[in-house]
Enzyme design. Structure first.
Site, PDB file in Angstrom:
ATOM      1  N   ASP A 192      -3.910 -13.128   1.905  1.00 38.47           N
ATOM      2  CA  ASP A 192      -4.891 -12.368   2.679  1.00 38.47           C
ATOM      3  C   ASP A 192      -4.624 -12.657   4.155  1.00 38.47           C
ATOM      4  O   ASP A 192      -4.684 -13.819   4.575  1.00 38.47           O
ATOM      5  CB  ASP A 192      -6.290 -12.850   2.261  1.00 38.47           C
ATOM      6  CG  ASP A 192      -7.408 -12.093   2.948  1.00 38.47           C
ATOM      7  OD1 ASP A 192      -7.147 -11.440   3.975  1.00 38.47           O
ATOM      8  OD2 ASP A 192      -8.543 -12.173   2.446  1.00 38.47           O
ATOM      9  N   ASN A 243      -2.653  -8.574  -0.129  1.00 36.04           N
ATOM     10  CA  ASN A 243      -3.575  -9.263  -1.060  1.00 36.04           C
ATOM     11  C   ASN A 243      -4.074  -8.298  -2.146  1.00 36.04           C
ATOM     12  O   ASN A 243      -4.996  -8.623  -2.872  1.00 36.04           O
ATOM     13  CB  ASN A 243      -4.765  -9.877  -0.311  1.00 36.04           C
ATOM     14  CG  ASN A 243      -5.687  -8.824   0.269  1.00 36.04           C
ATOM     15  OD1 ASN A 243      -5.315  -7.653   0.356  1.00 36.04           O
ATOM     16  ND2 ASN A 243      -6.884  -9.222   0.659  1.00 36.04           N
ATOM     17  N   ARG A 286       3.786 -16.223  18.551  1.00 35.48           N
ATOM     18  CA  ARG A 286       4.556 -17.435  18.231  1.00 35.48           C
ATOM     19  C   ARG A 286       6.053 -17.160  18.237  1.00 35.48           C
ATOM     20  O   ARG A 286       6.846 -17.918  18.764  1.00 35.48           O
ATOM     21  CB  ARG A 286       4.122 -17.936  16.830  1.00 35.48           C
ATOM     22  CG  ARG A 286       4.832 -19.186  16.340  1.00 35.48           C
ATOM     23  CD  ARG A 286       4.681 -19.375  14.847  1.00 35.48           C
ATOM     24  NE  ARG A 286       5.561 -18.470  14.089  1.00 35.48           N
ATOM     25  CZ  ARG A 286       5.585 -18.373  12.764  1.00 35.48           C
ATOM     26  NH1 ARG A 286       4.746 -19.104  12.043  1.00 35.48           N
ATOM     27  NH2 ARG A 286       6.409 -17.543  12.148  1.00 35.48           N
ATOM     28  N   TYR A 296      -3.811  -8.935  23.881  1.00 33.79           N
ATOM     29  CA  TYR A 296      -2.662  -9.836  23.697  1.00 33.79           C
ATOM     30  C   TYR A 296      -1.482  -9.389  24.569  1.00 33.79           C
ATOM     31  O   TYR A 296      -0.730 -10.217  25.069  1.00 33.79           O
ATOM     32  CB  TYR A 296      -2.246  -9.895  22.217  1.00 33.79           C
ATOM     33  CG  TYR A 296      -2.907 -11.040  21.487  1.00 33.79           C
ATOM     34  CD1 TYR A 296      -4.270 -11.007  21.204  1.00 33.79           C
ATOM     35  CD2 TYR A 296      -2.188 -12.175  21.117  1.00 33.79           C
ATOM     36  CE1 TYR A 296      -4.891 -12.064  20.550  1.00 33.79           C
ATOM     37  CE2 TYR A 296      -2.805 -13.239  20.473  1.00 33.79           C
ATOM     38  CZ  TYR A 296      -4.152 -13.178  20.198  1.00 33.79           C
ATOM     39  OH  TYR A 296      -4.766 -14.234  19.567  1.00 33.79           O
ATOM     40  N   TYR A 314     -14.823   1.210   9.610  1.00 36.16           N
ATOM     41  CA  TYR A 314     -13.399   1.534   9.732  1.00 36.16           C
ATOM     42  C   TYR A 314     -13.064   1.932  11.171  1.00 36.16           C
ATOM     43  O   TYR A 314     -12.131   1.386  11.771  1.00 36.16           O
ATOM     44  CB  TYR A 314     -13.060   2.675   8.770  1.00 36.16           C
ATOM     45  CG  TYR A 314     -11.594   3.054   8.746  1.00 36.16           C
ATOM     46  CD1 TYR A 314     -10.629   2.175   8.257  1.00 36.16           C
ATOM     47  CD2 TYR A 314     -11.169   4.304   9.195  1.00 36.16           C
ATOM     48  CE1 TYR A 314      -9.283   2.521   8.223  1.00 36.16           C
ATOM     49  CE2 TYR A 314      -9.826   4.667   9.160  1.00 36.16           C
ATOM     50  CZ  TYR A 314      -8.887   3.779   8.665  1.00 36.16           C
ATOM     51  OH  TYR A 314      -7.552   4.124   8.630  1.00 36.16           O
ATOM     52  N   LEU A 323      -0.176  -2.962   8.860  1.00 35.55           N
ATOM     53  CA  LEU A 323      -0.760  -1.815   8.147  1.00 35.55           C
ATOM     54  C   LEU A 323      -1.873  -2.263   7.208  1.00 35.55           C
ATOM     55  O   LEU A 323      -2.387  -1.457   6.426  1.00 35.55           O
ATOM     56  CB  LEU A 323       0.313  -1.070   7.344  1.00 35.55           C
ATOM     57  CG  LEU A 323       1.209  -0.116   8.148  1.00 35.55           C
ATOM     58  CD1 LEU A 323       2.277  -0.875   8.921  1.00 35.55           C
ATOM     59  CD2 LEU A 323       1.861   0.915   7.244  1.00 35.55           C
ATOM     60  N   GLY A 366       0.826  -1.209   0.000  1.00 31.17           N
ATOM     61  CA  GLY A 366       0.000   0.000   0.000  1.00 31.17           C
ATOM     62  C   GLY A 366       0.857   1.253   0.000  1.00 31.17           C
ATOM     63  O   GLY A 366       2.093   1.182  -0.086  1.00 31.17           O
TER      64      GLY A 366
HETATM   65  P1  NAD Z   1      -3.522   1.596   1.427  1.00 35.32           P
HETATM   66  O1  NAD Z   1      -4.914   1.218   1.070  1.00 35.32           O
HETATM   67  O2  NAD Z   1      -2.663   2.202   0.383  1.00 35.32           O
HETATM   68  O3  NAD Z   1      -2.730   0.354   2.027  1.00 35.32           O
HETATM   69  C1  NAD Z   1      -3.348  -0.695   2.742  1.00 35.32           C
HETATM   70  C2  NAD Z   1      -2.757  -1.998   2.233  1.00 35.32           C
HETATM   71  O4  NAD Z   1      -3.335  -3.096   2.973  1.00 35.32           O
HETATM   72  C3  NAD Z   1      -3.055  -2.243   0.753  1.00 35.32           C
HETATM   73  O5  NAD Z   1      -1.871  -2.585   0.063  1.00 35.32           O
HETATM   74  C4  NAD Z   1      -4.052  -3.396   0.783  1.00 35.32           C
HETATM   75  O6  NAD Z   1      -4.034  -4.175  -0.386  1.00 35.32           O
HETATM   76  C5  NAD Z   1      -3.597  -4.131   2.041  1.00 35.32           C
HETATM   77  N1  NAD Z   1      -4.624  -5.008   2.589  1.00 35.32           N
HETATM   78  C6  NAD Z   1      -5.912  -4.690   2.884  1.00 35.32           C
HETATM   79  N2  NAD Z   1      -6.558  -5.770   3.348  1.00 35.32           N
HETATM   80  C7  NAD Z   1      -5.667  -6.793   3.357  1.00 35.32           C
HETATM   81  C8  NAD Z   1      -5.741  -8.164   3.713  1.00 35.32           C
HETATM   82  N3  NAD Z   1      -6.879  -8.700   4.168  1.00 35.32           N
HETATM   83  N4  NAD Z   1      -4.630  -8.930   3.590  1.00 35.32           N
HETATM   84  C9  NAD Z   1      -3.472  -8.398   3.137  1.00 35.32           C
HETATM   85  N5  NAD Z   1      -3.351  -7.099   2.777  1.00 35.32           N
HETATM   86  C10 NAD Z   1      -4.425  -6.308   2.884  1.00 35.32           C
HETATM   87  O7  NAD Z   1      -3.646   2.572   2.688  1.00 35.32           O
HETATM   88  P2  NAD Z   1      -2.517   3.411   3.444  1.00 35.32           P
HETATM   89  O8  NAD Z   1      -2.884   4.828   3.345  1.00 35.32           O
HETATM   90  O9  NAD Z   1      -1.170   2.974   3.034  1.00 35.32           O
HETATM   91  O10 NAD Z   1      -2.791   2.954   4.954  1.00 35.32           O
HETATM   92  C11 NAD Z   1      -1.987   1.949   5.575  1.00 35.32           C
HETATM   93  C12 NAD Z   1      -2.456   1.744   7.007  1.00 35.32           C
HETATM   94  O11 NAD Z   1      -2.344   2.968   7.745  1.00 35.32           O
HETATM   95  C13 NAD Z   1      -3.908   1.300   7.117  1.00 35.32           C
HETATM   96  O12 NAD Z   1      -4.014   0.339   8.156  1.00 35.32           O
HETATM   97  C14 NAD Z   1      -4.634   2.568   7.499  1.00 35.32           C
HETATM   98  O13 NAD Z   1      -5.790   2.302   8.256  1.00 35.32           O
HETATM   99  C15 NAD Z   1      -3.582   3.307   8.331  1.00 35.32           C
HETATM  100  N6  NAD Z   1      -3.813   4.764   8.280  1.00 35.32           N
HETATM  101  C16 NAD Z   1      -3.487   5.483   7.173  1.00 35.32           C
HETATM  102  C17 NAD Z   1      -3.731   6.857   7.151  1.00 35.32           C
HETATM  103  C18 NAD Z   1      -3.343   7.719   5.975  1.00 35.32           C
HETATM  104  O14 NAD Z   1      -3.580   8.928   6.030  1.00 35.32           O
HETATM  105  N7  NAD Z   1      -2.749   7.200   4.925  1.00 35.32           N
HETATM  106  C19 NAD Z   1      -4.316   7.482   8.268  1.00 35.32           C
HETATM  107  C20 NAD Z   1      -4.669   6.697   9.355  1.00 35.32           C
HETATM  108  C21 NAD Z   1      -4.394   5.338   9.373  1.00 35.32           C
END
Ligand code: NAD
Ligand code: UDP
Length: 316
Positions: free
Chosen positions: A56, A32, A110, A163, A149, A77, A10
């Site tokens: 996933d 994924n 683990r 945990y 969310y 993330l 991401g």
């Molecule tokens: P993004 O959507 O670009 O990245 C999220 C990644 O998680 C993607 O690559 C997606 O394919 C992957 N993903 C989702 N579900 C999955 C699953 N079940 N299995 C494996 N991979 C999975 O979003 P981002 O902006 O890079 O955000 C990353 C993290 O940071 C997220 O958890 C988000 O909630 C948190 N966050 C981001 C922001 C922001 O401003 N960018 C703010 C607050 C929190």
């Protein structure tokens, strides 16, 4: 260290992979591609310290089968992050925040690895306390249109603490405030990407509501530096990592138009339901406990981000 980065393909995850590799850690990126893309980490393909696994994290059997060897840290993330994405994928968002987080916590347990949970300023909901310190419990609608969310992340935080308290897992929780920069997807629907793409195309900028709602925007390199400071510290958190510079959406629109030299105008669209009216991190804890503060202000960060979008959409 050997670090598992879930959601590593991401926007934020890919920058985190870069930063970990740059300091000599080895990285296993798990994704994924629900909202991310392999292109974000394609430049790491030839790096001996980097491995990409398409799985996933909700699927416990496949996750454990796909991952071999010992991890020193597990960084979670994985989750849709843009409102457009989690509105479109509500069940997936709740699954990854609950089952996905649990599966990754089990991996950390683990391996006796440190577990890092990427939480969000959305746990504060539409905040009644401003700016938001970590001690504020938030103002969240549990059945509202953003609840998939907000509640997934609140559950993730609760599970992480369970945990820690029950199994003594060494945990870190970061609350991320709106972050922007290169590798955000042009069509991901977030305000910075929307405004820059619209301005580059000389199309009207879509301001939702009256545009007087505020956000505080952090540049991605500052944010990732904050992640590593927390990961390496002895602080459990939660700790806010964000830039306290606060802007209305109208101010952001004006700045983007100025920096792109665009002839765009502004149009107003409906405000999404439960859209937070104000958001600004109190970063006292990050400053005092981690020695962290942002160094790139909005004008400079946008100037660094605009060429990325211009290349992505083939303009300029
Ligand atoms: P993004 O959507 O670009 O990245 C999220 C990644 O998680 C993607 O690559 C997606 O394919 C992957 N993903 C989702 N579900 C999955 C699953 N079940 N299995 C494996 N991979 C999975 O979003 P981002 O902006 O890079 O955000 C990353 C993290 O940071 C997220 O958890 C988000 O909630 C948190 N966050 C981001 C922001 C922001 O401003 N960018 C703010 C607050 C929190
Ligand atoms: N927003 C906007 N125009 C857009 C996209 C978003 O005015 O094209 C507003 C949105 O209503 C919110 C703010 O910008 O008030 C930030 O939205 P974003 O989706 O980037 O992140 P959020 O902080 O809501 O998760």
């Amino acid at each position: 260290m050997r670090v598992l980065v879930a959601g590593g393909a991401g926007f934020l995850g890919s920058h985190l992979c870069d930063a970990l590799l740059a300091r000599g850690d080895r990285v296993v990126c798990v994704d994924n591609y629900l909202t991310g893309r392999a292109a974000n980490v394609a430049h790491l393909a030839g790096d001996d310290g980097f491995e990409l696994v398409d799985v996933d994290v909700v699927d416990s059997e496949r996750l454990h089968g796909a991952l071999t060897g010992h991890f020193d840290a597990v960084m979670n993330l994985a989750s849709p992050a843009s409102p457009k994405d989690y509105f479109a994928k509500p069940i997936e968002t709740l699954d990854v925040g609950s089952l996905g987080t649990r599966n990754l916590l089990e991996l950390a347990r683990r391996d006796d690895a440190r577990f890092f949970m990427a939480s969000t300023s959305e746990v504060y909901g539409d905040p009644l306390v401003h700016p938001q310190p970590e001690s504020y419990w938030g103002h969240v609608n549990p059945i509202g249109e953003r609840s998939m969310y907000d509640e997934a992340k609140r559950f993730s935080e609760a599970l992480t603490m369970a945990y820690h308290r029950t199994h003594d897992v060494d945990v870190r929780i970061v609350r991320i405030f709106n972050t922007y920069g290169p590798r955000m997807q042009a069509d991901d629907g977030r305000v910075v990407s929307n405004f820059i793409v619209q301005a580059l195309r000389n199309e009207p900028l879509t301001v939702y509501g009256d545009g007087r709602q505020t956000r505080s925007f952090c540049y991605v390199s500052d944010e990732v530096r904050g992640f590593l400071a927390l990961l390496d510290s002895d602080q459990i958190g939660p700790i806010n990592i964000g830039n306290p510079g606060e802007f209305t959406m109208l101010e952001l629109a004006d700045l983007v138009i100025e920096l792109t030299g665009s002839s765009s105008t502004i149009v107003h669209h409906d405000l999404p339901v439960d859209d937070p009216k104000q958001r600004r991190p109190d970063i006292t804890l990050a400053r005092e406990l981690l020695g962290w503060q942002p160094s790139i202000q909005l004008r400079e960060g946008l100037a660094q981000t605009i060429p990325h979008f211009a290349a992505e959409i083939g303009v300029g």
